[in-house]
Design an enzyme around this catalytic site. Structure first.
Site, PDB file in Angstrom:
ATOM      1  N   THR A  64       0.874  -1.112  -0.031  1.00 33.93           N
ATOM      2  CA  THR A  64      -0.010  -0.064   0.181  1.00 33.93           C
ATOM      3  C   THR A  64       1.036   1.261   0.032  1.00 33.93           C
ATOM      4  OG1 THR A  64      -1.661  -1.250   1.216  1.00 33.93           O
ATOM      5  CG2 THR A  64      -1.924   1.240   1.466  1.00 33.93           C
ATOM      6  N   LEU A  82      -6.949  -8.104   0.926  1.00 35.03           N
ATOM      7  CA  LEU A  82      -7.349  -9.411   1.722  1.00 35.03           C
ATOM      8  C   LEU A  82      -7.299  -8.827   3.411  1.00 35.03           C
ATOM      9  CD1 LEU A  82      -4.438 -10.265   3.581  1.00 35.03           C
ATOM     10  CD2 LEU A  82      -3.831 -11.239   1.375  1.00 35.03           C
ATOM     11  N   ALA A  85     -10.469   2.791   0.523  1.00 37.91           N
ATOM     12  CA  ALA A  85     -11.024   1.549   0.948  1.00 37.91           C
ATOM     13  C   ALA A  85     -10.980   1.515   2.318  1.00 37.91           C
ATOM     14  CB  ALA A  85     -10.729   0.278   0.108  1.00 37.91           C
ATOM     15  N   CYS A 104      -2.806  -2.018   9.001  1.00 41.62           N
ATOM     16  CA  CYS A 104      -3.343  -1.120   8.093  1.00 41.62           C
ATOM     17  C   CYS A 104      -4.139   0.031   8.262  1.00 41.62           C
ATOM     18  CB  CYS A 104      -4.008  -2.037   6.891  1.00 41.62           C
ATOM     19  SG  CYS A 104      -2.974  -3.362   6.379  1.00 41.62           S
TER      20      CYS A 104
HETATM   21  N1  LIG Z   1      -1.179  -7.188   6.319  1.00 44.81           N
HETATM   22  C1  LIG Z   1      -2.064  -7.056   5.699  1.00 44.81           C
HETATM   23  O1  LIG Z   1      -3.302  -7.588   5.744  1.00 44.81           O
HETATM   24  C2  LIG Z   1      -2.082  -6.051   4.329  1.00 44.81           C
HETATM   25  C3  LIG Z   1      -3.067  -6.173   3.465  1.00 44.81           C
HETATM   26  C4  LIG Z   1      -3.106  -5.277   2.343  1.00 44.81           C
HETATM   27  C5  LIG Z   1      -2.134  -4.658   2.092  1.00 44.81           C
HETATM   28  N2  LIG Z   1      -0.930  -4.554   2.776  1.00 44.81           N
HETATM   29  C6  LIG Z   1       0.157  -3.900   2.629  1.00 44.81           C
HETATM   30  O2  LIG Z   1       1.221  -4.737   2.027  1.00 44.81           O
HETATM   31  C7  LIG Z   1       2.534  -4.260   2.405  1.00 44.81           C
HETATM   32  C8  LIG Z   1       3.174  -5.502   3.077  1.00 44.81           C
HETATM   33  O3  LIG Z   1       2.588  -5.743   4.150  1.00 44.81           O
HETATM   34  P1  LIG Z   1       2.906  -7.134   4.943  1.00 44.81           P
HETATM   35  O4  LIG Z   1       1.653  -7.123   6.194  1.00 44.81           O
HETATM   36  O5  LIG Z   1       3.005  -8.157   4.330  1.00 44.81           O
HETATM   37  O6  LIG Z   1       4.310  -6.702   5.805  1.00 44.81           O
HETATM   38  P2  LIG Z   1       5.169  -7.754   6.502  1.00 44.81           P
HETATM   39  O7  LIG Z   1       6.249  -6.803   7.159  1.00 44.81           O
HETATM   40  O8  LIG Z   1       4.424  -9.119   6.903  1.00 44.81           O
HETATM   41  O9  LIG Z   1       6.225  -8.171   5.188  1.00 44.81           O
HETATM   42  C9  LIG Z   1       7.122  -7.371   4.521  1.00 44.81           C
HETATM   43  C10 LIG Z   1       8.328  -8.159   4.198  1.00 44.81           C
HETATM   44  O10 LIG Z   1       9.092  -7.421   3.307  1.00 44.81           O
HETATM   45  C11 LIG Z   1      10.500  -7.736   3.655  1.00 44.81           C
HETATM   46  N3  LIG Z   1      11.263  -6.849   2.962  1.00 44.81           N
HETATM   47  C12 LIG Z   1      11.421  -5.341   3.267  1.00 44.81           C
HETATM   48  N4  LIG Z   1      12.125  -4.659   2.529  1.00 44.81           N
HETATM   49  C13 LIG Z   1      12.793  -5.702   1.706  1.00 44.81           C
HETATM   50  C14 LIG Z   1      13.646  -5.651   0.426  1.00 44.81           C
HETATM   51  N5  LIG Z   1      14.170  -4.539   0.217  1.00 44.81           N
HETATM   52  N6  LIG Z   1      13.880  -6.925  -0.226  1.00 44.81           N
HETATM   53  C15 LIG Z   1      13.334  -7.893   0.279  1.00 44.81           C
HETATM   54  N7  LIG Z   1      12.558  -8.069   1.030  1.00 44.81           N
HETATM   55  C16 LIG Z   1      12.055  -7.125   2.043  1.00 44.81           C
HETATM   56  C17 LIG Z   1      10.395  -7.651   4.965  1.00 44.81           C
HETATM   57  O11 LIG Z   1      11.701  -8.550   5.777  1.00 44.81           O
HETATM   58  C18 LIG Z   1       9.075  -8.350   5.377  1.00 44.81           C
HETATM   59  O12 LIG Z   1       9.262  -9.906   5.625  1.00 44.81           O
HETATM   60  C19 LIG Z   1       2.416  -3.096   3.156  1.00 44.81           C
HETATM   61  O13 LIG Z   1       2.387  -1.870   2.334  1.00 44.81           O
HETATM   62  C20 LIG Z   1       1.101  -3.172   3.675  1.00 44.81           C
HETATM   63  O14 LIG Z   1       0.446  -1.924   4.103  1.00 44.81           O
HETATM   64  C21 LIG Z   1      -1.034  -5.214   4.111  1.00 44.81           C
HETATM   65  O1  LIG Z   2     -17.101  -4.245  12.790  1.00 42.23           O
HETATM   66  C1  LIG Z   2     -16.110  -4.408  13.123  1.00 42.23           C
HETATM   67  C2  LIG Z   2     -14.909  -5.139  12.255  1.00 42.23           C
HETATM   68  C3  LIG Z   2     -13.689  -4.886  12.430  1.00 42.23           C
HETATM   69  N1  LIG Z   2     -13.115  -4.223  13.798  1.00 42.23           N
HETATM   70  C4  LIG Z   2     -11.879  -4.294  13.971  1.00 42.23           C
HETATM   71  O2  LIG Z   2     -11.054  -3.685  12.967  1.00 42.23           O
HETATM   72  C5  LIG Z   2      -9.839  -4.131  12.868  1.00 42.23           C
HETATM   73  C6  LIG Z   2      -9.377  -4.587  11.248  1.00 42.23           C
HETATM   74  O3  LIG Z   2     -10.224  -5.685  10.921  1.00 42.23           O
HETATM   75  P1  LIG Z   2     -10.147  -6.109   9.369  1.00 42.23           P
HETATM   76  O4  LIG Z   2     -10.519  -5.082   8.599  1.00 42.23           O
HETATM   77  O5  LIG Z   2     -11.205  -7.202   9.405  1.00 42.23           O
HETATM   78  O6  LIG Z   2      -8.609  -6.791   9.445  1.00 42.23           O
HETATM   79  P2  LIG Z   2      -7.344  -6.477   8.659  1.00 42.23           P
HETATM   80  O7  LIG Z   2      -6.662  -7.729   8.158  1.00 42.23           O
HETATM   81  O8  LIG Z   2      -6.837  -5.258   9.160  1.00 42.23           O
HETATM   82  O9  LIG Z   2      -8.068  -6.068   7.136  1.00 42.23           O
HETATM   83  C7  LIG Z   2      -8.216  -4.513   6.487  1.00 42.23           C
HETATM   84  O10 LIG Z   2      -6.893  -4.234   6.270  1.00 42.23           O
HETATM   85  C8  LIG Z   2      -6.276  -4.640   5.340  1.00 42.23           C
HETATM   86  C9  LIG Z   2      -4.858  -4.113   5.061  1.00 42.23           C
HETATM   87  O11 LIG Z   2      -4.895  -2.904   4.104  1.00 42.23           O
HETATM   88  C10 LIG Z   2      -7.133  -4.547   3.971  1.00 42.23           C
HETATM   89  O12 LIG Z   2      -6.532  -5.249   2.912  1.00 42.23           O
HETATM   90  C11 LIG Z   2      -8.376  -5.304   4.174  1.00 42.23           C
HETATM   91  O13 LIG Z   2      -9.347  -5.216   3.218  1.00 42.23           O
HETATM   92  C12 LIG Z   2      -9.081  -4.584   5.584  1.00 42.23           C
HETATM   93  O14 LIG Z   2     -10.317  -5.106   6.045  1.00 42.23           O
HETATM   94  C13 LIG Z   2      -9.495  -5.217  13.839  1.00 42.23           C
HETATM   95  O15 LIG Z   2      -9.083  -4.804  14.917  1.00 42.23           O
HETATM   96  C14 LIG Z   2     -11.072  -5.837  14.052  1.00 42.23           C
HETATM   97  O16 LIG Z   2     -11.320  -6.367  15.289  1.00 42.23           O
HETATM   98  C15 LIG Z   2     -14.251  -3.915  14.465  1.00 42.23           C
HETATM   99  O17 LIG Z   2     -13.664  -3.368  15.589  1.00 42.23           O
HETATM  100  N2  LIG Z   2     -15.392  -3.800  14.247  1.00 42.23           N
END
Ligand SMILES: NC(=O)c1ccc[n+]([C@@H]2O[C@H](COP(=O)([O-])OP(=O)(O)OC[C@H]3O[C@@H](n4cnc5c(N)ncnc54)[C@H](O)[C@@H]3O)[C@@H](O)[C@H]2O)c1
Ligand SMILES: O=c1ccn([C@@H]2O[C@H](COP(=O)(O)OP(=O)(O)O[C@H]3O[C@H](CO)[C@@H](O)[C@H](O)[C@H]3O)[C@@H](O)[C@H]2O)c(=O)[nH]1
Length: 481
Positions: A128, A159, A219, A272
């Protein structure tokens, strides 16, 4: 054979690539990371992240067309499509500190792609990122020259943790943004063809780059705003005798509002929401839109208010002091079905209780003691760096924090139980047994509205549930900060 390489083997890179490998057996997928421990975890029987269904997916394709490696240069160099899924933390120093995205890892990944590439590549933003980041990466890669041509795509990930595999199997939409040139559109099509192996075509949306980048931030801002809205109403429910669950149910019946994501809670957590809203706020400020920035900032303001309101309730109910009192904390992860503790409200609640000198006993089925101690010792935003680069402060003392092997042990001799994660097992605990082993009066503070307050009151507990009519005991003890 199409070759995909993903830089970053984290919560996004790991599961996303595993599902692509599963659904596209003819594509070779390699996930690379600078963290040796992470890669070793992905190559072991105990994956580095807990996510329902993930073990099964990885088991089916690891060693077939899914590989995890620290040889970043080699696999990036060989790939046709490079996903970048690295950390994009909030800056803690300098320009935009506390708001702007820190693009250090992102930029170093982009430079490395430029260094090792000898063949044309599609580079996909999975992390992101702020709007216009694609332009920055284009500039970096253009200056590397060598005749290699790049197309940058934005393909943000939606996700949610705890349901990642299900979300990836059946996404509401896949979003792909690209340049509106023939080369840009060809790249969009190439990525679309990958997803089209299992995602219905009408769910694959293609846009321009900036719409895709902004849609991700928007979003998350909308989702978090819903939670802050219902949480704001929860405070008013407590003051008036309304019940937030009933209010949420009533308003959710309106199809324009919808029933999902309206559960009042101790506050949202996760890696996030806060980070992405701060990022949005900073972008608004940069484009001289202070009113828009302030509007979104307040979503975080209410979330902080909700967490401190919860702590104030606990302390004020117990005669305005928890000093030396054992408080059981059930759940430390930011939501159920994950071991992830990034920005979990439990950190702020525990810090608040410790600040009032409570003795905190924590039980979470997926979170280790080491993780809890790291989290409580870490400064704000430091958690969002690769683990081996995280600065960790002085860990919380052994005498004030203890991990319990189960909920009953956590509650033994405690004055209060705080439910901070909605794990299913907390719904079905034997609360009578717990009550018998606790100090009296015994309190339950339900930050997730998962227990039946009336049943617990029958047992003898004094119960606080977010946004529910208050116990008489609590009415007499207003929680003023
Ligand atoms: N966690 C989520 O649910 C979620 C969902 C949607 C988007 N995002 C976004 O996706 C991105 C990654 O999130 P995440 O939760 O997977 O983070 P994370 O910390 O779990 O994973 C990131 C990985 O990147 C590696 N890394 C960093 N710099 C590097 C480099 N130069 N070369 C190789 N590896 C490197 C780190 O060692 C780490 O293992 C962020 O921008 C986050 O905002 C996260
Ligand atoms: O009605 C609700 C729904 C969620 N939560 C809380 O909100 C937080 C986030 O929950 P959730 O969105 O389900 O999990 P994430 O894994 O953080 O996912 C969000 O963040 C991701 C990272 O960007 C996005 O990809 C997803 O679409 C977005 O839902 C958690 O602490 C939940 O307990 C509440 O308190 N009330």
């Amino acid at each position: 054979m199409v070759k995909i390489c993903c830089i970053g083997a984290g919560y996004v890179g790991g599961p996303t690539m595993a599902v692509i490998a599963l659904k596209c057996p003819e594509v070779e997928v390699v996930v690379v990371d600078i963290s040796e421990a992470r890669i070793a975890g992905w190559n072991s029987d105990r994956l580095p992240i807990y996510e329902p269904g993930l073990d099964d997916v990885v088991r089916q394709c690891r060693g077939r067309n899914l590989f995890f490696s620290t040889d970043v240069n080699r696999y990036v160099g060989e790939a046709d499509i490079v996903f970048v899924s690295v950390n994009t933390p909030t800056k803690t120093r300098g320009l935009g500190a506390g708001k702007a995205a820190d693009l250090t890892y992102w930029e170093s990944a982009a430079r490395m792609i430029g260094d090792v590439s000898r063949s044309d590549k599609i580079v996909v933003e999975k992390s992101t990122v702020p709007v216009k980041t694609a332009e920055a990466i284009e500039k970096i890669l253009a200056h590397h020259g060598r005749g290699v041509r790049y197309q940058i795509l934005s393909n943000p990930e939606f996700l949610a943790e705890g349901t990642a595999v299900q979300d990836l199997f059946c996404p509401d939409r896949v979003l792909i943004g690209g340049r509106e040139t023939p080369e840009g559109q060809a790249a969009v099509k190439a990525l679309k063809d990958v997803y089209a192996r299992w995602v219905p075509e009408d769910r694959i949306i293609t846009t321009n780059l900036w719409s895709a980048e902004l849609s991700k931030l928007a979003a998350n801002a909308f989702l978090a705003q819903r939670i802050s809205s219902v949480n704001a109403i929860s405070a008013l429910c407590e003051a008036t005798g309304a019940d937030v669950a009933e209010v949420a149910c009533s308003i959710g019946k309106d199809k324009r509002i919808g029933p999902r994501f309206l559960s009042a809670s101790v506050g949202f957590g996760g890696s996030c929401f806060q980070k992405d809203i701060l990022n949005l706020v900073y972008i608004c400020e940069c484009y001289a839109l202070p009113e828009v920035a302030e509007y979104w900032r307040q979503v975080i303001g209410i979330n902080d208010y909700q967490k401190s309101r919860f702590v104030n309730r606990v302390v004020s109910s117990m005669f305005n002091t928890v000093a030396g009192k054992k408080v059981a904390v059930l759940g430390f992860a930011f939501k159920k079905d994950t071991g992830d503790t990034r920005e979990t409200p439990a950190i702020d609640v525990c810090r608040g209780l410790l600040g009032d000198k409570a003795v905190v006993s924590i039980y979470d089925p997926q979170v280790t003691e080491e993780q809890v101690r790291r989290d409580l010792a870490m400064k704000k935003f430091d958690w969002d760096h690769p683990r081996h680069l995280q600065p960790v402060g002085e860990p919380a003392g052994q005498h004030v924090i203890a991990m319990a092997p189960d909920a009953y042990e956590a509650a033994r001799d405690a004055h209060a139980v705080c439910i901070l994660t909605e794990w299913e097992e907390f719904r079905n605990l034997d609360y009578s047994r717990m009550y018998d082993a606790m100090q009296k009066p015994a309190f339950v503070f339900d930050g997730r509205n998962i227990v039946d307050p009336e049943k617990l009151r029958e047992i003898g507990f004094i119960v606080y549930s977010i946004g529910k009519p208050l116990d008489n005991w609590l009415k007499d003890m207003p929680a003023v900060a």
